[in-house]
Design an enzyme around this catalytic site. Structure first.
Site, PDB file in Angstrom:
ATOM      1  N   ASP A  95       0.859  -1.172   0.000  1.00  0.00           N
ATOM      2  CA  ASP A  95       0.000   0.000   0.000  1.00  0.00           C
ATOM      3  C   ASP A  95       0.908   1.239   0.000  1.00  0.00           C
ATOM      4  O   ASP A  95       2.133   1.146   0.046  1.00  0.00           O
ATOM      5  CB  ASP A  95      -0.966  -0.027   1.190  1.00  0.00           C
ATOM      6  CG  ASP A  95      -2.157   0.891   0.950  1.00  0.00           C
ATOM      7  OD1 ASP A  95      -2.126   1.693  -0.008  1.00  0.00           O
ATOM      8  OD2 ASP A  95      -3.134   0.838   1.731  1.00  0.00           O
ATOM      9  N   GLU A 126      -9.902   7.394   4.391  1.00  0.00           N
ATOM     10  CA  GLU A 126      -8.778   6.989   5.243  1.00  0.00           C
ATOM     11  C   GLU A 126      -8.729   7.814   6.534  1.00  0.00           C
ATOM     12  O   GLU A 126      -9.742   7.997   7.185  1.00  0.00           O
ATOM     13  CB  GLU A 126      -7.488   7.053   4.432  1.00  0.00           C
ATOM     14  CG  GLU A 126      -7.578   6.135   3.200  1.00  0.00           C
ATOM     15  CD  GLU A 126      -6.276   6.027   2.436  1.00  0.00           C
ATOM     16  OE1 GLU A 126      -5.234   5.759   3.039  1.00  0.00           O
ATOM     17  OE2 GLU A 126      -6.321   6.189   1.195  1.00  0.00           O
TER      18      GLU A 126
END
Ligand code: NOJ
Length: 741
Positions: free
Chosen positions: A306, A515
């Site tokens: 990621d 997020e």
């Protein structure tokens, strides 16, 4: 010398062809030939994934010039000098289709000038449609798709998304998320298919098949990325990217199966969880990446990191002294492709690590084979370049219709006192609450921009809830009072308007976030929203609560005063129309909750909790809940055997009848309880589901085939165990027992 066509590197390949390559299938031959021709820096470049900004004009890391253009010098530094093989993402805004095409074509033109001419792989977060393209079709977010309980529909949506991504010349998407949504505080809850393992497995696999079809080189399909492996959605603090804890048995029993299903469906890539899981940062966890994912689950595709997660091993987890050691840990753990994302140090550091023998060449070759394999499968190496004229359906009415159908199917009616819904089209309504006139509230994050804050500008031609209701009833019947997310509402105005109306459509919920920008300390809705709900209810007018939210925000302080509750999740660009359709009876609500809706901010739990937790379970709405505008009656639950063995398949059947006056769709849910087991069993587990559309008075017999071996539970090593004893089946409030011998 044996010579043959090789689109990767032409004649050069023939010169360096290893002896065994001639005996391999064409795909492997092409990969081996290229690998044999590559220098170490070229190999390492194929393991590097950079964000678009690094090759675009503007100031790094985030500043960009408008319009977004490639920077020829930066592009060549990345692709020509550092041999970077993959680029992803957008800058701070969405691009038009022509802009996307010129970006991707420009990048490929640079790749074509390199020695081996290996095309660059472009990836994008197409998590609810081709999120970063102007005019794309933006579908419900995954949590809403989960509420449809409809793998066929989810597959169609993935297919449409693949079409629109390829229309932008992008062949790789970072979706679906198949990590489970079992912690509703986490800001990425809306990106999941909810809390259940079976539902997430079936929908995740359907999404992978919809994206990929059975031929990745098809110009209308894309490669899918399962994310985030694994447990990332279970942060102990609820905050994004903070340490997660999942007991080993729960990991094996609940969290790994959706990944297994996605891998079996052929997922081309897997993205790692950017957190620490059970004390080990996932990107450094050789056991998890190599032993579990690659060896035990047999994943043969690309394992990617990621965003910045390799460097985070040194920068935030402090398990590596410096970034060099971080790169070493991650690559040796089994990482194939690093989403760096901003600099070219990864390649320099990795070359040095290999030269000094700290990362074996065999590991590099394994990674590069996987990346080249994906490029081969996508047809990037051999296929014709994409053709802009092939995508007339981008942003079309056909896709908008599918979008509206999906949004309608997701809408979940949780309360409908005195059958207040559907409202008559002759009603005068007040439409209010912060989400009433907001496209951002319907879409959430990952919409045109990462955080989704500019959605109203990009989707100005789409219908908010207010616009859709006004279009249906005529503007004269609709009054609107604007409210914000968390500032005190003008209660005097609101109450006066409610008094003039027959009913109030109150649109509450969440602002868009992505997020860490969605981190919260409390699941409660802002006080201003609660106060507005109470003030409106006090007028005595029926208040229809419409929730647009990515996670279950607490509504206990006022829900008893609401006449109806319609949970819309984040229904996408057709959400306004779909909500109006359901509120006024042009469609029936079909959704069923894919998670347990908590009553209080600390009253979190899942439907498949342990029996010992039973006393603590008092949700606002249970998993699987959802009303329709009709009534269903279940009868005649039957099992074809009373005693079974591990190799048997049990047939469970039940009759469902539509006892109401409207056609409606029921989702028949089959649960099984293992009454005694050596690892404490959950109260029940979803083992099957089926949707049935029934006309008024119509009855259908629904049957499920239940392989008994699927009732096994996992021990901490992931070994399935089936113990003899009594089990109980439950469908629609009916129960039957059977015995496993
Ligand atoms: C970080 C997110 O965690 C991940 O889901 C996403 O795919 C990447 N950034 C790329 O944008």
């Amino acid at each position: 010398m044996k010579s043959f066509f090789c689109a990767l590197c032409g004649l050069l390949c023939c010169l360096v062809l290893p002896a065994r390559a001639g005996t391999l299938p064409p795909r492997e031959q092409a990969i081996e030939r290229t690998l044999a021709a590559m220098t170490l820096p070229e190999k390492v470049g194929q393991m590097t994934l950079l964000t678009f900004n690094t090759v675009a004009q503007g100031t790094l890391p985030f500043g960009t010039k408008e319009p977004h253009r490639l920077d020829p010098e930066r592009l060549w530094a990345a692709i020509g000098e550092h041999h970077v093989g993959a680029i992803f993402n957008t800058g701070l805004h969405a691009l038009t289709l022509p802009e996307w095409r010129s970006v991707v074509t420009g990048i490929e033109a640079a790749a074509a000038r390199t020695r081996l001419k290996i095309p660059v792989l472009y990836g994008i977060d197409a998590v609810h449609g081709m999120s970063y393209a102007c005019g794309a079709t933006l579908f419900p977010q995954q949590i809403g798709l989960a509420a449809t309980w409809d793998p066929g529909l989810v597959g169609e949506i993935a297919r449409a998304t693949a079409y629109e991504a390829r229309a932008a010349f992008i062949p790789l998407v970072f979706a679906p998320s198949v990590d489970l949504g079992r912690n509703p505080v986490h800001s990425r809850f809306y990106e999941t298919f909810g809390e259940d393992t079976l539902l997430a497995s079936r929908l995740g696999a359907a999404m992978v098949r919809g994206f990929q079809g059975n031929n990745l080189a098809n110009p209308y399909r894309v490669a899918a990325t399962l994310k985030h492996f694994v447990g990332y959605t279970m942060p102990v603090t609820g905050k994004d990217r903070t340490p997660a804890a999942v007991p080993e048995v729960v990991l094996q029993e609940n969290f790994i199966p959706p990944f297994r299903a996605g891998i079996e469906a052929g997922a081309a890539a897997v993205m790692l969880a950017n957190c620490e899981l059970n004390g080990v940062p996932v990107h450094a966890d050789r056991h998890l990446i190599t032993d579990v994912l690659k060896n035990s689950l047999g994943f043969r595709g690309v394992v990617m990191s990621d965003w910045g997660s390799v460097y985070s091993l040194s920068d935030s987890h402090h398990v590596a002294r410096d970034r060099r050691e971080a790169v070493k840990l991650a690559v040796n753990a089994g990482l194939d492709l690093a989403m760096v994302p901003f600099d070219l140090d990864f390649t320099t550091l990795l070359v040095d690590l290999v030269k000094k023998g700290e990362v074996p060449m065999a590991r590099i070759d394994d990674a590069v084979r996987r990346v080249l394999g994906l490029k081969y499968d996508l047809g990037l190496l051999t296929g014709p370049p994409p053709n802009a004229g092939d995508y007339p359906d981008f942003g079309s009415q056909r896709f908008a219709d599918l979008n509206r159908r999906a949004a309608r199917a997701s809408l979940t009616l949780l309360k409908n006192e005195k059958s207040v819904l559907p409202l008559p089209k002759t009603a005068r309504v007040l439409v209010t609450g912060f989400g009433a006139d907001s496209m951002a509230a319907l879409n959430g994050g990952w919409t045109y921009t990462w955080r989704g804050q500019d959605t109203d500008r990009y989707a100005a031609d789409k219908s908010t809830i207010l616009k859709a209701i006004a279009a249906k009833l005529g503007p004269a019947r609709v009054e609107h009072v604007a409210a914000t997310y968390d500032e005190p509402a003008d209660l005097g105005r609101e109450v006066a308007a409610a008094r003039r109306a027959d009913a109030v459509v109150l649109c509450l919920g969440e602002e868009p976030y992505a997020e860490n920008f969605g981190n919260i300390d409390d699941l409660s809705l802002p006080e201003s929203q609660t106060a507005l709900a109470r003030a409106l209810a006090a007028t005595g007018k029926p208040v229809i609560l419409v929730l647009t939210e990515g996670r279950p925000r607490i509504i206990r302080p006022f829900v008893d005063q609401m006449a109806a509750v319609l949970l819309a999740y984040l229904p996408g660009n057709e959400g306004g129309n779909a909500i109006a359709d359901v509120l006024f009876g042009d469609a029936g609500p079909e959704g069923r909750l894919p998670f347990t809706y908590p009553r209080g901010p600390n009253g979190l739990g899942t439907y498949d909790h342990k029996i010992s937790e039973g006393y603590a379970q008092d949700p606002e709405f249970p998993f699987g809940a959802g009303l329709s505008y009709s009534r269903f009656r279940y009868s005649g639950l039957a099992l074809d055997k009373a005693q079974v063995t591990a190799t048997d398949v049990l047939t469970v059947s039940v009759a469902v009848r539509n006892d109401g006056r409207r056609p409606a769709t029921e989702t028949v849910q089959l649960y099984v309880s293992d009454l005694v087991a050596s690892i404490p069993p959950p109260v029940k587990r979803l083992r099957g589901f089926r949707k049935v559309a029934l006309a008024p008075g119509e009855q259908a017999r629904v049957s499920f085939s239940l392989p008994i071996k699927d009732l096994a539970f996992m021990d901490r090593n992931g070994t399935p165990i089936l113990e003899p004893g009594e089990f109980e089946v439950a469908v629609g409030g009916l129960h039957r027992k059977f015995v496993v011998r």
